[in-house]
Write a protein that holds these residues in place. Structure first.
Motif, PDB file in Angstrom:
ATOM      1  N   ASP A 106       2.029   6.389   6.032  1.00  0.00           N
ATOM      2  CA  ASP A 106       2.268   7.830   5.889  1.00  0.00           C
ATOM      3  C   ASP A 106       2.861   8.403   7.178  1.00  0.00           C
ATOM      4  OD1 ASP A 106       0.992   8.476   3.206  1.00  0.00           O
ATOM      5  OD2 ASP A 106      -0.604   7.389   4.211  1.00  0.00           O
ATOM      6  N   ARG A 143     -15.294  14.512   6.343  1.00  0.00           N
ATOM      7  CA  ARG A 143     -15.377  13.163   6.897  1.00  0.00           C
ATOM      8  C   ARG A 143     -15.904  13.219   8.332  1.00  0.00           C
ATOM      9  NH1 ARG A 143      -9.701  10.221   5.306  1.00  0.00           N
ATOM     10  NH2 ARG A 143     -10.457   8.621   6.704  1.00  0.00           N
ATOM     11  N   ARG A 177      -5.807  16.093  13.749  1.00  0.00           N
ATOM     12  CA  ARG A 177      -5.845  15.755  12.316  1.00  0.00           C
ATOM     13  C   ARG A 177      -6.717  16.749  11.552  1.00  0.00           C
ATOM     14  NH1 ARG A 177      -6.579   9.306  11.810  1.00  0.00           N
ATOM     15  NH2 ARG A 177      -5.665   9.603   9.771  1.00  0.00           N
ATOM     16  N   ALA A 183      -2.050  -1.117   3.554  1.00  0.00           N
ATOM     17  CA  ALA A 183      -2.340   0.310   3.763  1.00  0.00           C
ATOM     18  C   ALA A 183      -2.975   0.901   2.512  1.00  0.00           C
ATOM     19  CB  ALA A 183      -1.045   1.045   4.102  1.00  0.00           C
ATOM     20  N   LEU A 184      -4.273   0.643   2.325  1.00  0.00           N
ATOM     21  CA  LEU A 184      -4.971   1.164   1.136  1.00  0.00           C
ATOM     22  C   LEU A 184      -6.074   2.146   1.521  1.00  0.00           C
ATOM     23  CD1 LEU A 184      -5.506  -2.181  -0.857  1.00  0.00           C
ATOM     24  CD2 LEU A 184      -3.711  -0.483  -1.219  1.00  0.00           C
ATOM     25  N   GLY A 185      -6.226   2.423   2.826  1.00  0.00           N
ATOM     26  CA  GLY A 185      -7.369   3.212   3.279  1.00  0.00           C
ATOM     27  C   GLY A 185      -8.589   2.303   3.382  1.00  0.00           C
ATOM     28  N   SER A 186      -9.610   2.845   4.018  1.00  0.00           N
ATOM     29  CA  SER A 186     -10.799   2.024   4.267  1.00  0.00           C
ATOM     30  C   SER A 186     -11.969   2.477   3.396  1.00  0.00           C
ATOM     31  CB  SER A 186     -11.165   2.156   5.747  1.00  0.00           C
ATOM     32  OG  SER A 186     -12.155   1.251   6.069  1.00  0.00           O
ATOM     33  N   GLY A 214      -4.553   1.408   7.178  1.00  0.00           N
ATOM     34  CA  GLY A 214      -4.945   2.762   6.737  1.00  0.00           C
ATOM     35  C   GLY A 214      -3.772   3.649   6.374  1.00  0.00           C
ATOM     36  N   GLY A 215      -3.700   4.801   7.050  1.00  0.00           N
ATOM     37  CA  GLY A 215      -2.655   5.777   6.737  1.00  0.00           C
ATOM     38  C   GLY A 215      -1.378   5.586   7.555  1.00  0.00           C
ATOM     39  N   GLY A 262       0.811  -1.215   0.000  1.00  0.00           N
ATOM     40  CA  GLY A 262       0.000   0.000   0.000  1.00  0.00           C
ATOM     41  C   GLY A 262       0.840   1.258   0.000  1.00  0.00           C
ATOM     42  N   SER A 263       0.181   2.381  -0.224  1.00  0.00           N
ATOM     43  CA  SER A 263       0.794   3.715  -0.257  1.00  0.00           C
ATOM     44  C   SER A 263       1.629   3.940  -1.520  1.00  0.00           C
ATOM     45  CB  SER A 263       1.698   3.970   0.949  1.00  0.00           C
ATOM     46  OG  SER A 263       0.928   4.250   2.059  1.00  0.00           O
ATOM     47  N   HIS A 264       2.162   5.146  -1.619  1.00  0.00           N
ATOM     48  CA  HIS A 264       3.010   5.492  -2.763  1.00  0.00           C
ATOM     49  C   HIS A 264       4.411   4.936  -2.568  1.00  0.00           C
ATOM     50  CE1 HIS A 264       0.094   8.097  -4.689  1.00  0.00           C
ATOM     51  NE2 HIS A 264      -0.241   8.509  -3.489  1.00  0.00           N
ATOM     52  N   GLY A 322       0.558   0.707  -3.423  1.00  0.00           N
ATOM     53  CA  GLY A 322      -0.888   0.471  -3.509  1.00  0.00           C
ATOM     54  C   GLY A 322      -1.525   1.001  -4.773  1.00  0.00           C
ATOM     55  N   TYR A 323      -0.735   1.242  -5.794  1.00  0.00           N
ATOM     56  CA  TYR A 323      -1.294   1.792  -7.035  1.00  0.00           C
ATOM     57  C   TYR A 323      -0.820   0.989  -8.248  1.00  0.00           C
ATOM     58  CZ  TYR A 323      -2.375   5.669  -3.938  1.00  0.00           C
ATOM     59  OH  TYR A 323      -2.860   6.427  -2.903  1.00  0.00           O
ATOM     60  N   LYS A 337     -11.190   0.035   1.207  1.00  0.00           N
ATOM     61  CA  LYS A 337     -10.463  -0.679   0.155  1.00  0.00           C
ATOM     62  C   LYS A 337      -9.613  -1.822   0.731  1.00  0.00           C
ATOM     63  CE  LYS A 337      -8.335   0.476  -4.148  1.00  0.00           C
ATOM     64  NZ  LYS A 337      -7.494   1.326  -4.933  1.00  0.00           N
TER      65      LYS A 337
HETATM   66  N1  UDP Z   1      -3.829   4.211  -0.865  1.00  0.00           N
HETATM   67  C1  UDP Z   1      -3.283   3.275  -1.740  1.00  0.00           C
HETATM   68  N2  UDP Z   1      -3.996   2.919  -2.844  1.00  0.00           N
HETATM   69  C2  UDP Z   1      -5.218   3.435  -3.131  1.00  0.00           C
HETATM   70  C3  UDP Z   1      -5.775   4.369  -2.230  1.00  0.00           C
HETATM   71  C4  UDP Z   1      -5.048   4.731  -1.101  1.00  0.00           C
HETATM   72  O1  UDP Z   1      -2.185   2.767  -1.503  1.00  0.00           O
HETATM   73  O2  UDP Z   1      -5.782   3.061  -4.155  1.00  0.00           O
HETATM   74  C5  UDP Z   1      -3.052   4.583   0.325  1.00  0.00           C
HETATM   75  C6  UDP Z   1      -2.719   6.067   0.411  1.00  0.00           C
HETATM   76  O3  UDP Z   1      -1.544   6.353  -0.340  1.00  0.00           O
HETATM   77  C7  UDP Z   1      -2.540   6.238   1.921  1.00  0.00           C
HETATM   78  C8  UDP Z   1      -3.514   5.228   2.500  1.00  0.00           C
HETATM   79  O4  UDP Z   1      -3.835   4.336   1.449  1.00  0.00           O
HETATM   80  O5  UDP Z   1      -1.220   5.910   2.275  1.00  0.00           O
HETATM   81  C9  UDP Z   1      -4.847   5.819   2.965  1.00  0.00           C
HETATM   82  O6  UDP Z   1      -4.681   6.539   4.067  1.00  0.00           O
HETATM   83  P1  UDP Z   1      -5.945   7.202   4.837  1.00  0.00           P
HETATM   84  O7  UDP Z   1      -5.348   8.084   5.887  1.00  0.00           O
HETATM   85  O8  UDP Z   1      -6.922   7.776   3.861  1.00  0.00           O
HETATM   86  O9  UDP Z   1      -6.612   5.923   5.474  1.00  0.00           O
HETATM   87  P2  UDP Z   1      -7.656   5.805   6.674  1.00  0.00           P
HETATM   88  O10 UDP Z   1      -6.824   5.277   7.812  1.00  0.00           O
HETATM   89  O11 UDP Z   1      -8.207   7.172   6.938  1.00  0.00           O
HETATM   90  O12 UDP Z   1      -8.633   4.808   6.153  1.00  0.00           O
END
Ligand code: UDP
Length: 237
Positions: free
Chosen positions: A189, A222, A212, A159-162, A185-186, A108-110, A136-137, A164
Motif C-alpha cells: 500500500d 489497535r 498513522r 502482504a496479507l496483514g498480520s 503487511g501494508g 497480497g493486496s488488491h 491477496g483475495y 494472516k
Molecule cells: N490483505 C490481503 N488479503 C486479506 C487481507 C488483507 O491481501 O485477506 C492486504 C490488504 O489489502 C493490505 C494488507 O494486506 O494491503 C494489510 O495491511 P495492514 O496495514 O493491515 O497490515 P499490518 O502491517 O498492519 O499487519
C-alpha cells in the motif's frame, strides 16, 4: 544471529547490513528462511495466541520493527537500539535482488495496488526480476502454492496483514519452492503510493505510529491495545 526475548518472543539484535548478508547467503546456499517483523501489537497477540508465538519464534529472522520494541529492549537492559522496519528491509532486498538477479514474487493486496507496486519497483530498481504476482483475495492456499511453484522465485513477499501472512508462510513454506519468505503487511500500500508514510523526521523520532494514527484515527482501537505492552514493560522488568 544474536536474539533477545521480549515477553517470550525472539527479536534479532542486528543491522540492515548484517541481515542482508544473511539473506544473501541463504539465497546462495538455497536455504529457506522466514523473515517476520515484530512490533508491540504482535507481541500482545501472542499473549492470547500460543500458536502465533510459536510461529514468530520459528522464523529465521525477527525484525525489531516497532519503536515500542526498541523502548522495551532499552528498558529491560537489552541491546536493540534501532528499528529495522519491514518496508525498508523489503526495499533493500529488492535492491539486492536487482543487483544479483534474484527473482521476486509479490503476493497480497488488491489487484490495483499490486500492479502499481510492481511498476514502482521496476522503476526504482531497473533490473529487478519480478517473476509473478497474485492479489491477496479470492484464492485458496493450494492455488497460490501452485502458481508460485511454476515460477520458483528466490524471494516471496507476502502482504496479507498480520497474523494472516505469518500463518500463510508457516503453513506453506515447505511446499513452496522459494528461499526467502517475508511478511510485509501494508508495505505494498505504501510502495504503490496508496498510503503515505510518515515524513523521515517523524520516522527518526519514533513518531511513525502517531502519524498513522492522525491519518487514520480508526487505528486508535489497535493502538489502545498497546497500553498493556508498556505497562508490562515497566512492571515486569
Ligand atoms: N490483505 C490481503 N488479503 C486479506 C487481507 C488483507 O491481501 O485477506 C492486504 C490488504 O489489502 C493490505 C494488507 O494486506 O494491503 C494489510 O495491511 P495492514 O496495514 O493491515 O497490515 P499490518 O502491517 O498492519 O499487519
Amino acid at each position: 544471529m544474536e536474539k533477545e526475548s521480549i515477553f517470550g518472543v525472539k527479536v534479532c539484535v542486528t543491522s540492515y547490513e548484517e541481515i542482508l548478508n544473511f539473506i544473501d547467503k541463504d539465497i546462495i546456499n538455497k536455504k529457506k528462511s522466514f523473515v517476520v517483523a515484530i512490533n508491540p501489537e504482535k507481541i500482545m497477540k501472542t499473549r492470547k495466541n500460543e500458536f502465533l508465538k510459536k510461529i514468530l519464534n520459528s522464523a529465521s529472522y525477527q525484525l525489531p520493527d516497532g519503536i515500542g520494541i526498541v523502548y522495551a529492549s532499552k528498558f529491560r537492559n537489552g541491546r536493540i537500539r534501532k528499528r529495522i522496519t519491514g518496508i525498508d528491509l523489503m526495499e533493500k532486498i529488492c535492491f539486492l535482488a536487482s543487483n544479483n538477479n534474484y527473482s521476486v514474487f509479490l503476493y497480497g493486496s488488491h489487484e490495483e495496488v499490486l500492479d502499481k507496486t510492481e511498476s514502482v519497483l521496476i522503476k526504482k530498481y531497473e533490473s529487478i526480476n519480478i517473476v509473478g504476482k497474485i492479489s491477496g483475495y479470492g484464492k485458496t492456499d493450494s492455488e497460490i502454492v501452485e502458481i508460485i511453484n511454476k515460477k520458483q522465485p528466490n524471494i516471496l513477499f507476502v502482504a496479507l496483514g498480520s497474523p494472516k501472512q505469518e500463518y500463510f508462510i508457516y503453513n506453506n513454506m515447505l511446499k513452496i519452492k522459494c528461499n526467502i519468505f517475508m511478511g510485509v503487511g501494508g508495505s505494498f500500500d505504501v510502495i504503490s503510493g496508496n498510503v503515505k508514510r510518515a515524513p523521515v523526521w517523524m520516522q527518526n523520532k519514533g513518531l511513525e505510529w502517531f502519524y498513522r494514527l492522525v491519518k487514520n484515527p480508526k487505528r486508535i482501537v489497535r493502538q489502545i491495545k498497546l497500553i498493556p505492552f508498556f505497562v508490562l514493560t515497566i512492571f515486569k522488568k
